[in-house]
Write a protein that holds these residues in place. Structure first.
Motif, mmCIF file in Angstrom:
data_model
loop_
_atom_site.group_PDB
_atom_site.id
_atom_site.type_symbol
_atom_site.label_atom_id
_atom_site.label_comp_id
_atom_site.label_asym_id
_atom_site.label_seq_id
_atom_site.Cartn_x
_atom_site.Cartn_y
_atom_site.Cartn_z
ATOM 1 N N LYS A 4 9.062 15.612 -35.663
ATOM 2 C CA LYS A 4 10.290 16.249 -35.229
ATOM 3 C C LYS A 4 10.607 15.811 -33.801
ATOM 4 C CE LYS A 4 9.848 20.393 -38.095
ATOM 5 N NZ LYS A 4 9.761 21.879 -38.092
ATOM 6 N N PRO A 5 11.887 15.597 -33.478
ATOM 7 C CA PRO A 5 12.248 15.190 -32.122
ATOM 8 C C PRO A 5 12.001 16.315 -31.130
ATOM 9 C CG PRO A 5 14.211 15.664 -33.407
ATOM 10 C CD PRO A 5 13.055 15.706 -34.367
ATOM 11 N N PRO A 6 11.645 15.999 -29.904
ATOM 12 C CA PRO A 6 11.458 17.035 -28.882
ATOM 13 C C PRO A 6 12.731 17.838 -28.680
ATOM 14 C CG PRO A 6 10.589 14.919 -28.126
ATOM 15 C CD PRO A 6 11.348 14.648 -29.381
ATOM 16 N N ARG A 7 12.574 19.144 -28.523
ATOM 17 C CA ARG A 7 13.716 20.048 -28.357
ATOM 18 C C ARG A 7 13.981 20.260 -26.864
ATOM 19 N NH1 ARG A 7 10.829 24.659 -31.707
ATOM 20 N NH2 ARG A 7 9.227 23.838 -30.297
ATOM 21 N N ARG A 18 27.074 19.078 -18.900
ATOM 22 C CA ARG A 18 26.340 19.517 -20.088
ATOM 23 C C ARG A 18 26.671 18.626 -21.276
ATOM 24 N NH1 ARG A 18 28.185 24.712 -18.981
ATOM 25 N NH2 ARG A 18 29.397 24.732 -20.911
ATOM 26 N N ALA A 19 27.954 18.390 -21.465
ATOM 27 C CA ALA A 19 28.375 17.577 -22.613
ATOM 28 C C ALA A 19 27.863 16.145 -22.489
ATOM 29 C CB ALA A 19 29.897 17.581 -22.718
ATOM 30 N N LEU A 20 27.920 15.588 -21.262
ATOM 31 C CA LEU A 20 27.441 14.228 -21.041
ATOM 32 C C LEU A 20 25.950 14.115 -21.336
ATOM 33 C CD1 LEU A 20 27.614 11.301 -19.894
ATOM 34 C CD2 LEU A 20 27.233 12.315 -17.620
ATOM 35 N N LEU A 21 25.162 15.041 -20.782
ATOM 36 C CA LEU A 21 23.708 14.980 -20.975
ATOM 37 C C LEU A 21 23.340 15.273 -22.424
ATOM 38 C CD1 LEU A 21 22.367 16.720 -17.740
ATOM 39 C CD2 LEU A 21 22.594 14.274 -18.221
ATOM 40 N N GLN A 22 24.042 16.203 -23.033
ATOM 41 C CA GLN A 22 23.748 16.536 -24.427
ATOM 42 C C GLN A 22 23.964 15.316 -25.316
ATOM 43 O OE1 GLN A 22 25.729 20.116 -25.602
ATOM 44 N NE2 GLN A 22 24.395 20.437 -27.385
ATOM 45 N N ARG A 23 25.060 14.618 -25.084
ATOM 46 C CA ARG A 23 25.352 13.431 -25.883
ATOM 47 C C ARG A 23 24.357 12.300 -25.591
ATOM 48 N NH1 ARG A 23 30.046 13.058 -24.359
ATOM 49 N NH2 ARG A 23 29.871 11.450 -22.763
ATOM 50 N N PHE A 24 24.058 12.079 -24.321
ATOM 51 C CA PHE A 24 23.172 10.976 -23.934
ATOM 52 C C PHE A 24 21.748 11.208 -24.437
ATOM 53 C CE2 PHE A 24 20.621 8.325 -21.122
ATOM 54 C CZ PHE A 24 21.360 7.152 -21.058
ATOM 55 N N LEU A 25 21.248 12.429 -24.270
ATOM 56 C CA LEU A 25 19.884 12.720 -24.711
ATOM 57 C C LEU A 25 19.777 12.666 -26.235
ATOM 58 C CD1 LEU A 25 18.854 15.628 -22.301
ATOM 59 C CD2 LEU A 25 18.276 13.212 -22.128
ATOM 60 N N ALA A 26 20.819 13.123 -26.932
ATOM 61 C CA ALA A 26 20.808 13.047 -28.391
ATOM 62 C C ALA A 26 20.758 11.596 -28.856
ATOM 63 C CB ALA A 26 22.047 13.746 -28.962
ATOM 64 N N GLU A 27 21.470 10.720 -28.142
ATOM 65 C CA GLU A 27 21.445 9.298 -28.492
ATOM 66 C C GLU A 27 20.074 8.680 -28.271
ATOM 67 O OE1 GLU A 27 24.490 7.680 -26.040
ATOM 68 O OE2 GLU A 27 26.135 8.322 -27.345
ATOM 69 N N HIS A 28 19.245 9.330 -27.436
ATOM 70 C CA HIS A 28 17.893 8.818 -27.170
ATOM 71 C C HIS A 28 16.822 9.580 -27.943
ATOM 72 C CE1 HIS A 28 19.968 6.686 -23.969
ATOM 73 N NE2 HIS A 28 18.892 5.941 -23.814
ATOM 74 N N GLY A 29 17.221 10.254 -29.009
ATOM 75 C CA GLY A 29 16.250 10.786 -29.947
ATOM 76 C C GLY A 29 15.806 12.215 -29.727
ATOM 77 N N PHE A 30 16.478 12.945 -28.827
ATOM 78 C CA PHE A 30 16.097 14.331 -28.591
ATOM 79 C C PHE A 30 16.987 15.280 -29.394
ATOM 80 C CE2 PHE A 30 15.032 12.074 -24.612
ATOM 81 C CZ PHE A 30 13.676 12.344 -24.562
ATOM 82 N N ALA A 31 16.434 16.428 -29.740
ATOM 83 C CA ALA A 31 17.227 17.516 -30.326
ATOM 84 C C ALA A 31 17.693 18.378 -29.164
ATOM 85 C CB ALA A 31 16.380 18.325 -31.304
ATOM 86 N N VAL A 32 18.978 18.331 -28.861
ATOM 87 C CA VAL A 32 19.489 18.904 -27.620
ATOM 88 C C VAL A 32 20.437 20.061 -27.900
ATOM 89 C CG1 VAL A 32 20.520 18.358 -25.385
ATOM 90 C CG2 VAL A 32 19.449 16.536 -26.727
ATOM 91 N N ARG A 33 20.286 21.104 -27.113
ATOM 92 C CA ARG A 33 21.276 22.160 -27.089
ATOM 93 C C ARG A 33 21.480 22.554 -25.616
ATOM 94 N NH1 ARG A 33 16.425 24.428 -28.831
ATOM 95 N NH2 ARG A 33 15.872 26.475 -27.977
#
Length: 236
Positions: A4-7, A18-33
């Motif tokens: 499972k990807p790191p949360r 928030r939106a920028l980091l959420q999108r960028f981190l998700a593109e690098h394999g993290f489960a982001v909220r």
């Protein structure tokens, strides 16, 4: 079966960031909220734990320092990377003193945040994997490296991930003094941007966490001109 990807939970009042980091981190394999403050963070953590929090320092109402303090006081040991726009290094030391595991000054490249997150999670994962079920007893302390747990006699102690990393580094060299530079290297990684002063602050927090006397420490002793040593405390 894939792991499972790191949360990752981002706590920042800036909606664009928030939106920028959420999108960028998700593109690098993290489960982001994301959450816009402490209350939203509490709700999010209640619904689903996180593996790491990215926390802004400057927020209206409850700021990042207050949030870190509150999390640590209720025994939350989740790793925290603090984001700060302030240039004063005192703020960074305060963040570490409250219990943050790392900090990153604004403005920053999102790629650097990814690197910091990966380094912190990798260090914790490596500690668990390489130490396996190793357990050591030093004085009244029983330290389980794989479980990242510490007991003092019959009492379980609560340490942050950074505090445990420092204690583990000292325990692996019990009876032998380690310099501040050695502690940074062995506990935090040689690439960590941590000052000697920050290490002194973290040692103070660690002493408090294990019930050592800051005025006359029995267990984590200061060796003047050298650094710190973990001792059994029987000859104090």
């Amino acid at each position: 079966m894939d792991a499972k990807p790191p949360r990752i939970l981002i706590v920042d009042d800036d909606s664009e960031l928030r939106a920028l980091l959420q999108r960028f981190l998700a593109e690098h394999g993290f489960a982001v909220r994301a959450a816009d403050g402490g209350k939203a963070m509490d709700i999010s953590l209640t619904r689903d734990p996180a593996d790491l929090i990215v926390l802004d320092l400057m927020m209206p109402g409850e700021d990042g320092l207050a949030i870190v303090r509150r999390l640590r006081e209720r025994d939350e040991t989740i790793p925290i990377i603090m984001l700060t726009a302030r240039g004063d290094p005192v703020d960074r030391v305060l963040g570490l003193e409250m219990g943050a595991d790392d900090y990153l000054g604004k403005p920053f490249l999102p790629r650097e945040l990814v690197a910091r997150i990966n380094a912190l999670l990798r260090r914790l994962s490596t500690d668990r994997a390489t130490l396996r079920d190793e357990v050591v007893t030093i004085g009244p302390f029983v330290i389980n490296f794989s479980a990242m747990s510490v007991r003092r006699e019959d009492q379980a102690l609560t340490l942050s991930s950074r505090e445990f990393a420092l204690l583990a580094a000292l325990a692996r060299s019990a009876g032998r003094p380690l310099s501040r530079a050695q502690l940074i290297d062995r506990a935090l990684g040689r690439d960590a941007e941590v000052t000697d002063r920050a290490i002194d602050v973290q040692i103070g927090r660690l002493r408090k966490a294990i019930g050592d006397d800051a005025a006359n420490p029995r267990f984590i002793r200061t060796i003047w001109g050298v650094g710190y040593v973990l001792a059994p405390g029987t000859d104090a």
